[in-house]
Design a protein around this motif. Structure first.
Motif, PDB file in Angstrom:
ATOM      1  N   MET A   1      -5.161  16.699  16.351  1.00 58.46           N
ATOM      2  CA  MET A   1      -3.891  17.204  15.856  1.00 58.46           C
ATOM      3  C   MET A   1      -3.711  16.718  14.425  1.00 58.46           C
ATOM      4  O   MET A   1      -3.995  15.576  14.105  1.00 58.46           O
ATOM      5  N   ASN A   2      -3.207  17.599  13.610  1.00 58.13           N
ATOM      6  CA  ASN A   2      -2.950  17.281  12.218  1.00 58.13           C
ATOM      7  C   ASN A   2      -1.448  17.067  12.037  1.00 58.13           C
ATOM      8  O   ASN A   2      -0.650  17.917  12.406  1.00 58.13           O
ATOM      9  N   ILE A   3      -1.062  15.912  11.487  1.00 51.97           N
ATOM     10  CA  ILE A   3       0.352  15.652  11.226  1.00 51.97           C
ATOM     11  C   ILE A   3       0.557  15.436   9.730  1.00 51.97           C
ATOM     12  O   ILE A   3      -0.209  14.713   9.097  1.00 51.97           O
ATOM     13  N   THR A   4       1.557  16.098   9.193  1.00 53.18           N
ATOM     14  CA  THR A   4       1.904  15.985   7.779  1.00 53.18           C
ATOM     15  C   THR A   4       3.184  15.169   7.669  1.00 53.18           C
ATOM     16  O   THR A   4       4.185  15.496   8.302  1.00 53.18           O
ATOM     17  N   VAL A   5       3.133  14.106   6.874  1.00 52.75           N
ATOM     18  CA  VAL A   5       4.298  13.238   6.681  1.00 52.75           C
ATOM     19  C   VAL A   5       4.825  13.471   5.269  1.00 52.75           C
ATOM     20  O   VAL A   5       4.089  13.343   4.296  1.00 52.75           O
ATOM     21  N   GLN A   6       6.101  13.833   5.181  1.00 50.17           N
ATOM     22  CA  GLN A   6       6.746  14.041   3.885  1.00 50.17           C
ATOM     23  C   GLN A   6       7.954  13.121   3.772  1.00 50.17           C
ATOM     24  O   GLN A   6       8.796  13.091   4.675  1.00 50.17           O
ATOM     25  N   SER A   7       8.010  12.384   2.682  1.00 49.27           N
ATOM     26  CA  SER A   7       9.188  11.565   2.413  1.00 49.27           C
ATOM     27  C   SER A   7       9.979  12.263   1.315  1.00 49.27           C
ATOM     28  O   SER A   7       9.431  12.603   0.268  1.00 49.27           O
ATOM     29  N   ILE A   8      11.240  12.480   1.596  1.00 48.63           N
ATOM     30  CA  ILE A   8      12.086  13.259   0.698  1.00 48.63           C
ATOM     31  C   ILE A   8      12.834  12.313  -0.237  1.00 48.63           C
ATOM     32  O   ILE A   8      13.573  11.436   0.206  1.00 48.63           O
ATOM     33  N   LYS A   9      12.601  12.477  -1.541  1.00 48.26           N
ATOM     34  CA  LYS A   9      13.248  11.730  -2.623  1.00 48.26           C
ATOM     35  C   LYS A   9      12.898  10.241  -2.640  1.00 48.26           C
ATOM     36  O   LYS A   9      13.647   9.432  -3.179  1.00 48.26           O
ATOM     37  N   PHE A  10      11.781   9.844  -2.021  1.00 46.85           N
ATOM     38  CA  PHE A  10      11.252   8.488  -2.150  1.00 46.85           C
ATOM     39  C   PHE A  10       9.791   8.516  -1.728  1.00 46.85           C
ATOM     40  O   PHE A  10       9.321   9.481  -1.140  1.00 46.85           O
ATOM     41  N   ASP A  11       9.082   7.458  -2.075  1.00 48.07           N
ATOM     42  CA  ASP A  11       7.665   7.356  -1.717  1.00 48.07           C
ATOM     43  C   ASP A  11       7.521   6.446  -0.504  1.00 48.07           C
ATOM     44  O   ASP A  11       7.935   5.277  -0.544  1.00 48.07           O
ATOM     45  N   ALA A  12       6.931   6.983   0.565  1.00 47.24           N
ATOM     46  CA  ALA A  12       6.731   6.204   1.780  1.00 47.24           C
ATOM     47  C   ALA A  12       5.514   5.302   1.619  1.00 47.24           C
ATOM     48  O   ALA A  12       4.516   5.682   1.011  1.00 47.24           O
ATOM     49  N   ASP A  13       5.611   4.102   2.149  1.00 47.85           N
ATOM     50  CA  ASP A  13       4.513   3.155   2.142  1.00 47.85           C
ATOM     51  C   ASP A  13       3.394   3.661   3.049  1.00 47.85           C
ATOM     52  O   ASP A  13       3.656   4.310   4.065  1.00 47.85           O
ATOM     53  N   GLN A  14       2.150   3.350   2.719  1.00 49.55           N
ATOM     54  CA  GLN A  14       1.019   3.815   3.522  1.00 49.55           C
ATOM     55  C   GLN A  14       1.059   3.220   4.929  1.00 49.55           C
ATOM     56  O   GLN A  14       0.659   3.866   5.897  1.00 49.55           O
ATOM     57  N   LYS A  15       1.569   1.991   5.065  1.00 49.96           N
ATOM     58  CA  LYS A  15       1.694   1.383   6.395  1.00 49.96           C
ATOM     59  C   LYS A  15       2.649   2.188   7.267  1.00 49.96           C
ATOM     60  O   LYS A  15       2.413   2.364   8.459  1.00 49.96           O
ATOM     61  N   LEU A  16       3.736   2.690   6.684  1.00 51.33           N
ATOM     62  CA  LEU A  16       4.688   3.503   7.426  1.00 51.33           C
ATOM     63  C   LEU A  16       4.055   4.825   7.847  1.00 51.33           C
ATOM     64  O   LEU A  16       4.214   5.263   8.998  1.00 51.33           O
TER      65      LEU A  16
END
Length: 114
Positions: A1-16
């Motif tokens: 399964m492919n999951i796309t993670v988008q953080s809106i108006k900030f940069d998410a940490d790679q650990k998150l």
């Protein structure tokens, strides 16, 4: 399964991002034909400390599952949203199982009339 993670108006940490992918990857234990998943991370502009919002959207054959959760941390919100999706998957599986079994019963009773 492919999951796309988008953080809106900030940069998410790679650990998150890794945490989210690991947690959502466990959903494949319950349903193995998940096509793709999307995760949206957002900070709400509220005075409350429960301002982290996680939205999960999963495409499965013939349907779409969605969960939204708000908590103090993105990890906690992710856990809540994944648990909600797990319940939706179980409900979807029982619904499709029941529809298939009812269909067979209807076909067998219709054949008796002739």
């Amino acid at each position: 399964m492919n999951i796309t993670v988008q953080s809106i108006k900030f940069d998410a940490d790679q650990k998150l991002v890794d945490f989210i992918k690991r947690k959502t990857g466990k959903l494949e234990q319950f349903l193995d034909n998940i096509i793709e998943g999307f995760c949206y991370l957002r900070l709400e502009n509220v005075d409350d400390e429960f301002n982290k919002v996680v939205e999960l959207k999963f495409n499965i054959p013939g349907s779409q599952l969605f969960a939204k959760s708000q908590a103090k941390s993105f990890e906690e919100a992710t856990d809540l949203a994944v648990e909600s999706l797990r319940r939706q998957i179980n409900k979807h599986k029982t619904k499709t199982r029941n529809n298939g079994s009812n269909h067979k019963e209807i076909l067998s009773t219709e054949g008796e009339d002739f």
